[in-house]
Design a protein around this motif. Sequence first.
Motif, short mmCIF file in Angstrom:
data_model
loop_
_atom_site.label_atom_id
_atom_site.label_comp_id
_atom_site.label_asym_id
_atom_site.label_seq_id
_atom_site.Cartn_x
_atom_site.Cartn_y
_atom_site.Cartn_z
N VAL A 176 43.10 -6.33 -24.13
CA VAL A 176 43.88 -5.18 -23.69
C VAL A 176 45.22 -5.64 -23.12
O VAL A 176 46.28 -5.07 -23.42
N ASP A 177 45.20 -6.68 -22.31
CA ASP A 177 46.44 -7.20 -21.73
C ASP A 177 47.39 -7.69 -22.82
O ASP A 177 48.61 -7.48 -22.74
N GLN A 178 46.84 -8.33 -23.86
CA GLN A 178 47.69 -8.77 -24.98
C GLN A 178 48.33 -7.59 -25.70
O GLN A 178 49.51 -7.64 -26.06
N LEU A 179 47.57 -6.54 -25.92
CA LEU A 179 48.12 -5.34 -26.56
C LEU A 179 49.23 -4.73 -25.72
O LEU A 179 50.29 -4.36 -26.24
N LEU A 180 48.98 -4.61 -24.43
CA LEU A 180 49.99 -4.02 -23.55
C LEU A 180 51.23 -4.91 -23.47
O LEU A 180 52.36 -4.40 -23.48
N ASP A 181 51.03 -6.22 -23.44
CA ASP A 181 52.17 -7.15 -23.44
C ASP A 181 52.99 -7.03 -24.72
O ASP A 181 54.22 -7.05 -24.69
N GLY B 156 39.79 12.26 -24.29
CA GLY B 156 38.96 11.14 -23.87
C GLY B 156 39.65 9.81 -24.08
O GLY B 156 40.75 9.75 -24.66
N PRO B 157 39.01 8.72 -23.66
CA PRO B 157 39.61 7.39 -23.77
C PRO B 157 40.02 6.99 -25.18
O PRO B 157 41.10 6.41 -25.37
N ALA B 158 39.20 7.30 -26.18
CA ALA B 158 39.55 6.92 -27.56
C ALA B 158 40.81 7.63 -28.02
O ALA B 158 41.68 7.03 -28.66
N MET B 159 40.92 8.91 -27.70
CA MET B 159 42.09 9.68 -28.14
C MET B 159 43.35 9.25 -27.40
O MET B 159 44.43 9.15 -28.00
N ILE B 160 43.23 8.99 -26.10
CA ILE B 160 44.40 8.52 -25.34
C ILE B 160 44.82 7.14 -25.87
O ILE B 160 46.02 6.87 -26.03
N THR B 161 43.85 6.29 -26.17
CA THR B 161 44.15 4.97 -26.74
C THR B 161 44.85 5.11 -28.09
O THR B 161 45.86 4.44 -28.33
N ALA B 162 44.35 5.98 -28.94
CA ALA B 162 45.00 6.20 -30.24
C ALA B 162 46.43 6.72 -30.05
O ALA B 162 47.34 6.29 -30.75
N PHE C 221 50.86 13.01 -23.11
CA PHE C 221 50.48 14.33 -23.61
C PHE C 221 48.97 14.40 -23.88
O PHE C 221 48.33 15.41 -23.61
N ALA C 222 48.41 13.31 -24.40
CA ALA C 222 46.97 13.26 -24.64
C ALA C 222 46.21 13.37 -23.31
O ALA C 222 45.24 14.13 -23.19
N GLU C 223 46.67 12.63 -22.34
CA GLU C 223 46.01 12.66 -21.03
C GLU C 223 46.14 14.04 -20.38
O GLU C 223 45.17 14.55 -19.80
N LEU D 90 62.05 11.43 -20.24
CA LEU D 90 60.87 12.11 -19.72
C LEU D 90 60.09 11.16 -18.80
O LEU D 90 59.71 10.07 -19.23
N PRO D 91 59.85 11.56 -17.54
CA PRO D 91 59.07 10.68 -16.67
C PRO D 91 57.59 10.72 -17.03
O PRO D 91 56.98 11.79 -17.09
N VAL D 92 57.04 9.55 -17.32
CA VAL D 92 55.63 9.40 -17.68
C VAL D 92 55.10 8.15 -16.99
O VAL D 92 55.87 7.28 -16.60
N PRO D 93 53.77 8.02 -16.89
CA PRO D 93 53.21 6.79 -16.32
C PRO D 93 53.58 5.55 -17.13
O PRO D 93 53.81 5.63 -18.34
N GLU D 94 53.60 4.41 -16.44
CA GLU D 94 53.89 3.13 -17.08
C GLU D 94 52.66 2.65 -17.88
O GLU D 94 51.57 3.18 -17.75
N LEU D 95 52.86 1.60 -18.66
CA LEU D 95 51.79 1.03 -19.48
C LEU D 95 50.55 0.66 -18.66
O LEU D 95 49.43 0.92 -19.10
N ALA D 96 50.74 0.09 -17.50
CA ALA D 96 49.61 -0.36 -16.68
C ALA D 96 48.66 0.79 -16.35
O ALA D 96 47.46 0.57 -16.18
N HIS D 97 49.17 1.99 -16.30
CA HIS D 97 48.35 3.17 -16.01
C HIS D 97 47.23 3.33 -17.05
O HIS D 97 46.14 3.81 -16.74
N TYR D 98 47.50 2.91 -18.29
CA TYR D 98 46.56 3.11 -19.39
C TYR D 98 45.60 1.95 -19.60
O TYR D 98 44.69 2.04 -20.42
N ARG D 99 45.75 0.88 -18.84
CA ARG D 99 44.87 -0.28 -19.00
C ARG D 99 43.39 0.09 -18.85
O ARG D 99 42.58 -0.27 -19.71
#
Length: 186
Positions: A7-12, A46-52, A39-41, A166-175
Amino acid sequence: MTHAKHVDQLLDLLSAQGKEAYFGEPVSVLEHCLQCAHFAEQSHAGPAMITAALLHDIGHVLHGLPEDIAQHGLDGAHEDVAAAYLARWFGEDVTETVRLHVSAKRYLCATDPTYIARLSPSSIESLHIQGGPMSDEEVAAFEALPNASVAVQLRRWDDEAKIAGLPVPELAHYRPVLLQATLAAE
């Protein structure tokens, strides 16, 4: 390697290479992906859809083609590149949704008479390279796919996720969400 390391590699990867322009849109690839996940969140996916939603366009940073490929009549098949890459860590609930998000655009163009008017000029340009609106036979085949309806929902978020600033959460939020989706794929 642990799930957390993947997951960290993907986010990086998305952080490092996603800052490039997003094919004629007013946002970068990273901003677009973060907006789509947001928007998904917000829709209580769910986690799979937010990940997609977050990773659906990672193929753009993987295929190594320039930002203006559509203007040269090239299709980088980013949806296939992304789905194949992500299949190492995620199940079909993520990878098939990612793979089908371009087909979902073609499907919506064929089935919703108001949809194409809402597409950005860049999305219309890529639509022609991606095969244009589906035929009746392609529509029927698409509708029969298990992930068709979730791919259509992802596509709608994808089309919205092009808002400069548009203000949205950073990548780390989705880890944690990505970790849940990798664990669910086991």
